[in-house]
Design a protein around this motif. Structure first.
Motif, PDB file in Angstrom:
ATOM      1  N   LEU A  65     -25.043   0.261 -33.089  1.00 22.74           N
ATOM      2  CA  LEU A  65     -23.655  -0.122 -32.868  1.00 22.74           C
ATOM      3  C   LEU A  65     -23.534  -1.603 -32.556  1.00 22.74           C
ATOM      4  O   LEU A  65     -22.542  -2.243 -32.893  1.00 22.74           O
ATOM      5  CB  LEU A  65     -23.063   0.707 -31.719  1.00 22.74           C
ATOM      6  N   GLU A  66     -24.584  -2.188 -31.957  1.00 21.76           N
ATOM      7  CA  GLU A  66     -24.549  -3.620 -31.678  1.00 21.76           C
ATOM      8  C   GLU A  66     -24.382  -4.420 -32.967  1.00 21.76           C
ATOM      9  O   GLU A  66     -23.724  -5.448 -32.999  1.00 21.76           O
ATOM     10  CB  GLU A  66     -25.831  -4.074 -30.969  1.00 21.76           C
ATOM     11  N   CYS A  67     -24.998  -3.976 -34.054  1.00 18.79           N
ATOM     12  CA  CYS A  67     -24.913  -4.690 -35.322  1.00 18.79           C
ATOM     13  C   CYS A  67     -23.530  -4.580 -35.925  1.00 18.79           C
ATOM     14  O   CYS A  67     -23.086  -5.443 -36.670  1.00 18.79           O
ATOM     15  CB  CYS A  67     -25.924  -4.121 -36.318  1.00 18.79           C
ATOM     16  N   LEU A  68     -22.833  -3.491 -35.609  1.00 16.76           N
ATOM     17  CA  LEU A  68     -21.560  -3.202 -36.237  1.00 16.76           C
ATOM     18  C   LEU A  68     -20.400  -3.851 -35.506  1.00 16.76           C
ATOM     19  O   LEU A  68     -19.399  -4.228 -36.100  1.00 16.76           O
ATOM     20  CB  LEU A  68     -21.364  -1.679 -36.246  1.00 16.76           C
ATOM     21  N   GLU A  69     -20.549  -4.008 -34.210  1.00 13.31           N
ATOM     22  CA  GLU A  69     -19.437  -4.438 -33.370  1.00 13.31           C
ATOM     23  C   GLU A  69     -18.930  -5.814 -33.781  1.00 13.31           C
ATOM     24  O   GLU A  69     -19.688  -6.759 -33.932  1.00 13.31           O
ATOM     25  CB  GLU A  69     -19.874  -4.459 -31.904  1.00 13.31           C
ATOM     26  N   GLY A  70     -17.628  -5.913 -34.015  1.00 13.60           N
ATOM     27  CA  GLY A  70     -16.997  -7.181 -34.297  1.00 13.60           C
ATOM     28  C   GLY A  70     -17.083  -7.628 -35.734  1.00 13.60           C
ATOM     29  O   GLY A  70     -16.672  -8.734 -36.060  1.00 13.60           O
ATOM     30  N   LYS A  71     -17.615  -6.771 -36.646  1.00 18.70           N
ATOM     31  CA  LYS A  71     -17.737  -7.162 -38.042  1.00 18.70           C
ATOM     32  C   LYS A  71     -16.855  -6.278 -38.908  1.00 18.70           C
ATOM     33  O   LYS A  71     -16.681  -5.101 -38.641  1.00 18.70           O
ATOM     34  CB  LYS A  71     -19.191  -7.047 -38.496  1.00 18.70           C
ATOM     35  N   ASN A  72     -16.326  -6.849 -39.978  1.00 17.65           N
ATOM     36  CA  ASN A  72     -15.423  -6.112 -40.839  1.00 17.65           C
ATOM     37  C   ASN A  72     -16.008  -5.799 -42.203  1.00 17.65           C
ATOM     38  O   ASN A  72     -15.497  -4.951 -42.910  1.00 17.65           O
ATOM     39  CB  ASN A  72     -14.137  -6.910 -41.041  1.00 17.65           C
ATOM     40  N   ASP A  73     -17.050  -6.483 -42.617  1.00 13.68           N
ATOM     41  CA  ASP A  73     -17.608  -6.295 -43.944  1.00 13.68           C
ATOM     42  C   ASP A  73     -18.874  -5.480 -43.844  1.00 13.68           C
ATOM     43  O   ASP A  73     -19.896  -5.941 -43.363  1.00 13.68           O
ATOM     44  CB  ASP A  73     -17.910  -7.665 -44.570  1.00 13.68           C
ATOM     45  N   ALA A  74     -18.820  -4.246 -44.347  1.00 16.10           N
ATOM     46  CA  ALA A  74     -19.963  -3.348 -44.228  1.00 16.10           C
ATOM     47  C   ALA A  74     -21.187  -3.905 -44.926  1.00 16.10           C
ATOM     48  O   ALA A  74     -22.315  -3.670 -44.517  1.00 16.10           O
ATOM     49  CB  ALA A  74     -19.604  -1.979 -44.803  1.00 16.10           C
ATOM     50  N   ALA A  75     -20.989  -4.645 -46.006  1.00 16.00           N
ATOM     51  CA  ALA A  75     -22.123  -5.147 -46.778  1.00 16.00           C
ATOM     52  C   ALA A  75     -22.957  -6.146 -45.994  1.00 16.00           C
ATOM     53  O   ALA A  75     -24.102  -6.402 -46.338  1.00 16.00           O
ATOM     54  CB  ALA A  75     -21.638  -5.786 -48.072  1.00 16.00           C
ATOM     55  N   THR A  76     -22.401  -6.725 -44.928  1.00 17.44           N
ATOM     56  CA  THR A  76     -23.159  -7.700 -44.153  1.00 17.44           C
ATOM     57  C   THR A  76     -23.942  -7.047 -43.032  1.00 17.44           C
ATOM     58  O   THR A  76     -24.635  -7.728 -42.292  1.00 17.44           O
ATOM     59  CB  THR A  76     -22.217  -8.755 -43.534  1.00 17.44           C
ATOM     60  N   MET A  77     -23.854  -5.748 -42.883  1.00 18.02           N
ATOM     61  CA  MET A  77     -24.441  -5.077 -41.733  1.00 18.02           C
ATOM     62  C   MET A  77     -25.730  -4.355 -42.096  1.00 18.02           C
ATOM     63  O   MET A  77     -25.976  -3.251 -41.625  1.00 18.02           O
ATOM     64  CB  MET A  77     -23.424  -4.117 -41.130  1.00 18.02           C
ATOM     65  N   ARG A  78     -26.545  -4.921 -42.934  1.00 24.26           N
ATOM     66  CA  ARG A  78     -27.804  -4.312 -43.296  1.00 24.26           C
ATOM     67  C   ARG A  78     -28.691  -4.171 -42.073  1.00 24.26           C
ATOM     68  O   ARG A  78     -28.770  -5.042 -41.228  1.00 24.26           O
ATOM     69  CB  ARG A  78     -28.510  -5.139 -44.366  1.00 24.26           C
ATOM     70  N   LEU A  79     -29.367  -3.065 -42.022  1.00 27.87           N
ATOM     71  CA  LEU A  79     -30.196  -2.749 -40.867  1.00 27.87           C
ATOM     72  C   LEU A  79     -31.226  -3.833 -40.573  1.00 27.87           C
ATOM     73  O   LEU A  79     -31.425  -4.234 -39.436  1.00 27.87           O
ATOM     74  CB  LEU A  79     -30.889  -1.405 -41.124  1.00 27.87           C
ATOM     75  N   ASN A  80     -31.900  -4.337 -41.594  1.00 28.60           N
ATOM     76  CA  ASN A  80     -32.987  -5.288 -41.364  1.00 28.60           C
ATOM     77  C   ASN A  80     -32.703  -6.656 -41.963  1.00 28.60           C
ATOM     78  O   ASN A  80     -33.616  -7.384 -42.332  1.00 28.60           O
ATOM     79  CB  ASN A  80     -34.291  -4.742 -41.948  1.00 28.60           C
ATOM     80  N   GLN A  81     -31.433  -7.040 -42.036  1.00 25.83           N
ATOM     81  CA  GLN A  81     -31.070  -8.283 -42.712  1.00 25.83           C
ATOM     82  C   GLN A  81     -31.671  -9.523 -42.062  1.00 25.83           C
ATOM     83  O   GLN A  81     -31.868 -10.547 -42.721  1.00 25.83           O
ATOM     84  CB  GLN A  81     -29.561  -8.430 -42.774  1.00 25.83           C
ATOM     85  N   ASN A  82     -31.985  -9.466 -40.786  1.00 28.18           N
ATOM     86  CA  ASN A  82     -32.569 -10.628 -40.118  1.00 28.18           C
ATOM     87  C   ASN A  82     -33.737 -10.206 -39.237  1.00 28.18           C
ATOM     88  O   ASN A  82     -33.911 -10.695 -38.128  1.00 28.18           O
ATOM     89  CB  ASN A  82     -31.519 -11.361 -39.279  1.00 28.18           C
ATOM     90  N   THR A  83     -34.535  -9.268 -39.766  1.00 32.98           N
ATOM     91  CA  THR A  83     -35.637  -8.715 -38.981  1.00 32.98           C
ATOM     92  C   THR A  83     -36.973  -8.964 -39.653  1.00 32.98           C
ATOM     93  O   THR A  83     -37.134  -8.732 -40.848  1.00 32.98           O
ATOM     94  CB  THR A  83     -35.450  -7.196 -38.788  1.00 32.98           C
ATOM     95  N   MET A  84     -37.921  -9.428 -38.866  1.00 30.94           N
ATOM     96  CA  MET A  84     -39.311  -9.573 -39.293  1.00 30.94           C
ATOM     97  C   MET A  84     -40.171  -8.731 -38.357  1.00 30.94           C
ATOM     98  O   MET A  84     -40.000  -8.769 -37.136  1.00 30.94           O
ATOM     99  CB  MET A  84     -39.732 -11.046 -39.211  1.00 30.94           C
ATOM    100  N   LEU A  85     -41.090  -7.965 -38.922  1.00 28.90           N
ATOM    101  CA  LEU A  85     -42.016  -7.157 -38.137  1.00 28.90           C
ATOM    102  C   LEU A  85     -43.420  -7.706 -38.345  1.00 28.90           C
ATOM    103  O   LEU A  85     -43.926  -7.741 -39.473  1.00 28.90           O
ATOM    104  CB  LEU A  85     -41.946  -5.685 -38.558  1.00 28.90           C
ATOM    105  N   LEU A  86     -44.058  -8.146 -37.255  1.00 26.37           N
ATOM    106  CA  LEU A  86     -45.373  -8.754 -37.326  1.00 26.37           C
ATOM    107  C   LEU A  86     -46.433  -7.799 -36.813  1.00 26.37           C
ATOM    108  O   LEU A  86     -46.426  -7.420 -35.632  1.00 26.37           O
ATOM    109  CB  LEU A  86     -45.422 -10.052 -36.507  1.00 26.37           C
ATOM    110  N   GLY A  87     -47.338  -7.419 -37.689  1.00 24.69           N
ATOM    111  CA  GLY A  87     -48.455  -6.573 -37.311  1.00 24.69           C
ATOM    112  C   GLY A  87     -49.754  -7.348 -37.356  1.00 24.69           C
ATOM    113  O   GLY A  87     -49.769  -8.572 -37.492  1.00 24.69           O
TER     114      GLY A  87
END
Length: 281
Positions: A65-87
């Protein structure tokens, strides 16, 4: 996952109590409205529903919900749009246009086409496919980088460090807790070294916290290394298709499995991908 469930549709935002099944429908288009009173942002599972597509199919995805709050365009709310996972062995980054040329070269391989049940595409079609994956609401896609190469060569391009990809698809509209996972280590020299294993574990850990508890992997019957890898990750075979020449393996994440998964991925770091001022959704 808490007792609340949020659904964002093309025309309305609704709140459902998962215990009683009651819906509180919202107003406005694309969620352009205030949240219902008393909704805790950390207690909710978001299900994005985009009806009315050309294929007449609903597409679903999971978001915090944090990603969704305050945004109106669903296409910009990709789950991992700004996520990097370092293993330790792999680094997972979002699939962007800069990865397309290398990906396109991979998919010229008849072996990879067979293993992934894919058709060869032109470079232009591959760019179009990347854009659709970036916008589709039913997918979570990461490009897999060789961590050793990426970290040992400061300034190296991601394209030069690419070894494969790992994907999660929501395939059952009636069950948003079920996802299909697949992984491809395209570089032959990088196979058999545990990169695929760590990539799958990192993906599972990443999406499990958002409410997914069941995972399936559909693998060609001749792809014994991949079958063995998923079995080592506690997946069990539940079906076999002679028509499609594939087997289906499934993992149900019980509490004990969840604790095992957390232990296996305790070393994985999550960081903003590029723009640290953006929200790491």
């Amino acid at each position: 996952m808490g007792a609340l469930e949020i659904r964002l549709g093309t025309w309305c935002l609704g709140l459902r109590n998962r215990s009683s099944g009651e819906w509180t429908e919202g107003t406005g288009r694309n969620g352009a409205q205030a949240w219902p009173p008393g909704v805790g942002v950390k207690d909710c599972l978001i299900i994005l529903n985009q009806p009315g597509s050309l294929s007449c199919k609903n597409f679903w995805s999971l978001y915090s919900l944090e990603c969704l709050e305050g945004k109106n365009d669903a296409a910009t709310m990709r789950l991992n749009q700004n996520t990097m996972l370092l293993g330790k062995k792999v680094v997972l980054v979002p699939y962007t246009s800069e990865h397309v040329p290398r990906y396109h070269e991979w998919m010229k391989s008849e072996e990879l086409q067979r293993l992934t049940a894919s058709e060869p595409l032109t470079l232009e079609q591959e760019y179009a496919m990347q854009r659709s994956w970036q916008e589709d609401a039913d997918k979570c896609t990461f490009i897999v980088l060789d961590a050793e190469k990426w970290q040992a060569q400061p300034g190296a391009t991601e394209e030069s460090c690419m070894v494969g990809d790992v994907n999660l698809f929501l395939t059952d509209l009636e069950d948003p807790t079920l996802g299909e996972i697949e992984v491809m280590i395209a570089e032959p020299s990088c196979r058999g070294k545990g990169l695929g294993t760590e990539a799958v574990l990192a993906m599972l850990s990443y999406v499990t916290r958002l409410g997914l508890t069941k995972f399936e992997a559909k693998i060609g019957q001749e792809n014994e290394p991949s079958i063995r890898m998923f079995q080592k990750l506690h997946f069990e075979q539940v079906a076999a298709s002679s028509v499609f020449q594939e087997v289906t393996l499934r993992l149900t994440v019980s509490e004990s499995e969840h604790q095992w998964l957390l232990k296996q991925t305790s070393h994985v770091e999550e960081k903003p991908y590029r723009d640290e001022s953006a929200e790491p959704c």
